[in-house]
Enzyme design. Structure first.
Site, PDB file in Angstrom:
ATOM      1  N   LYS A  15      34.144  41.713  45.200  1.00  0.00           N
ATOM      2  CA  LYS A  15      33.720  41.956  43.810  1.00  0.00           C
ATOM      3  C   LYS A  15      32.952  40.756  43.242  1.00  0.00           C
ATOM      4  O   LYS A  15      31.871  40.903  42.677  1.00  0.00           O
ATOM      5  CB  LYS A  15      34.950  42.237  42.910  1.00  0.00           C
ATOM      6  N   ARG A  90      42.954  46.449  35.510  1.00  0.00           N
ATOM      7  CA  ARG A  90      43.828  46.392  36.679  1.00  0.00           C
ATOM      8  C   ARG A  90      45.091  47.219  36.498  1.00  0.00           C
ATOM      9  O   ARG A  90      45.889  47.291  37.421  1.00  0.00           O
ATOM     10  CB  ARG A  90      44.254  44.948  36.899  1.00  0.00           C
ATOM     11  N   ARG A 129      38.053  31.652  51.752  1.00  0.00           N
ATOM     12  CA  ARG A 129      37.181  31.629  50.568  1.00  0.00           C
ATOM     13  C   ARG A 129      37.144  30.254  49.919  1.00  0.00           C
ATOM     14  O   ARG A 129      38.147  29.582  49.775  1.00  0.00           O
ATOM     15  CB  ARG A 129      37.709  32.649  49.554  1.00  0.00           C
ATOM     16  N   ARG A 163      41.069  28.138  45.611  1.00  0.00           N
ATOM     17  CA  ARG A 163      42.051  28.580  44.621  1.00  0.00           C
ATOM     18  C   ARG A 163      43.473  28.389  45.115  1.00  0.00           C
ATOM     19  O   ARG A 163      43.755  28.669  46.281  1.00  0.00           O
ATOM     20  CB  ARG A 163      41.813  30.063  44.308  1.00  0.00           C
ATOM     21  N   ARG A 174      49.352  39.978  45.730  1.00  0.00           N
ATOM     22  CA  ARG A 174      48.195  40.528  45.001  1.00  0.00           C
ATOM     23  C   ARG A 174      47.803  41.901  45.545  1.00  0.00           C
ATOM     24  O   ARG A 174      47.441  42.802  44.796  1.00  0.00           O
ATOM     25  CB  ARG A 174      47.018  39.544  45.080  1.00  0.00           C
TER      26      ARG A 174
END
Ligand code: ADP
Ligand code: ADP
Length: 217
Positions: A15, A90, A129, A163, A174
């Site tokens: 996203k 969400r 990431r 992160r 998650r």
């Protein structure tokens, strides 16, 4: 015409990557509630203090907090350029709030783009990431390195960050949150006939092309 869209998909679906391409290529505005919350945590605001531990654990921040920050953001002047909701809504409560907010502000949602992905690949994507510390452009240790090593393609910064919730345990939580609370909002948008599916396992360029075709269609 300015288009307003939602990018929907589990953590790591792409996203943020696709939203940042749309910002660069079409001048749209990216509305990432995750980025807004991380900014609040970094600034040490009251919201940031409430959200920090919840985010680190991979759980969802309360609807009340998130709806509040999104509502304030939708009042800013740049929204007329067309926006990409990335990471919001969400939950069913947030989807209902969004409907109310958009109606009150005279805004319309044109497409909900669902990125379909293979969940097994996502842990690998997320644990690799990293992002530019200045402009938040996302990169990956194997799938998307900057063109010049150590230099952000978009803003030229040489600082990058990872992160704290991009570890395997928080990622599993998650994913579970996505399945339990976020995936069930899809029928709400299917009923409006605005859901478009895109294969999120294709390359970044192929996914961008598929999204571009939807926006231009
Ligand atoms: P999300 O915002 O949905 O959590 P990101 O856009 O941050 O996901 O992508 C997660 C990681 O996967 C990033 O490191 C990104 O560079 C990488 N990535 C995104 N899209 C693809 C893709 N189509 N193929 C391979 N890696 C991707
Ligand atoms: P990802 O890119 O991996 O999908 P985000 O950056 O969108 O993750 O979100 C990171 C964290 O911020 C979430 O795990 C959650 O704790 C919080 N968060 C972001 N957006 C929302 C939202 N709309 N509702 C509740 N919590 C949110």
């Amino acid at each position: 015409m300015a288009l307003n869209i939602i990018l929907l998909g589990p953590p790591g679906a792409g996203k943020g990557t696709q939203a940042s391409r749309l910002v660069e290529e079409r001048g749209m505005v990216q509305l990432s509630t995750g980025d807004m919350l991380r900014a609040a945590v970094a600034a040490g605001t009251e919201i940031g203090l409430k959200a920090k531990a919840v985010m680190a654990a991979g759980e969802l921040v309360s609807d009340e907090i998130v709806d509040g920050i999104l509502s304030a953001r939708l009042d800013e002047d740049d929204i007329g350029r067309g926006f990409i909701l990335d990471g919001y809504p969400r939950t069913a409560v947030q989807a209902a709030s969004l409907d109310r907010l958009l109606a009150a502000k005279g805004l319309k949602l044109h497409h909900v783009i669902e990125l379909e992905v293979d969940e097994d690949a996502l842990v690998d994507r997320i644990t690799g990431r990293f992002t530019c510390a200045r402009c938040n452009t996302p990169y990956h240790d194997r799938y998307k390195l900057p063109q010049t090593p150590g230099v952000c393609d978009v803003c030229g910064s040489t600082e990058f960050k990872r992160r704290p919730d991009d570890n395997e345990e928080a990622v599993r939580t998650r994913m579970a949150e996505y399945r339990a609370k976020t995936a069930p909002i899809l029928p709400h948008y299917q009923a409006q006939g605005i859901v478009r599916r895109v294969d999120g396992m294709a390359t970044v360029d192929e996914v961008s092309a598929a999204i571009g075709a939807i926006l231009d269609g």
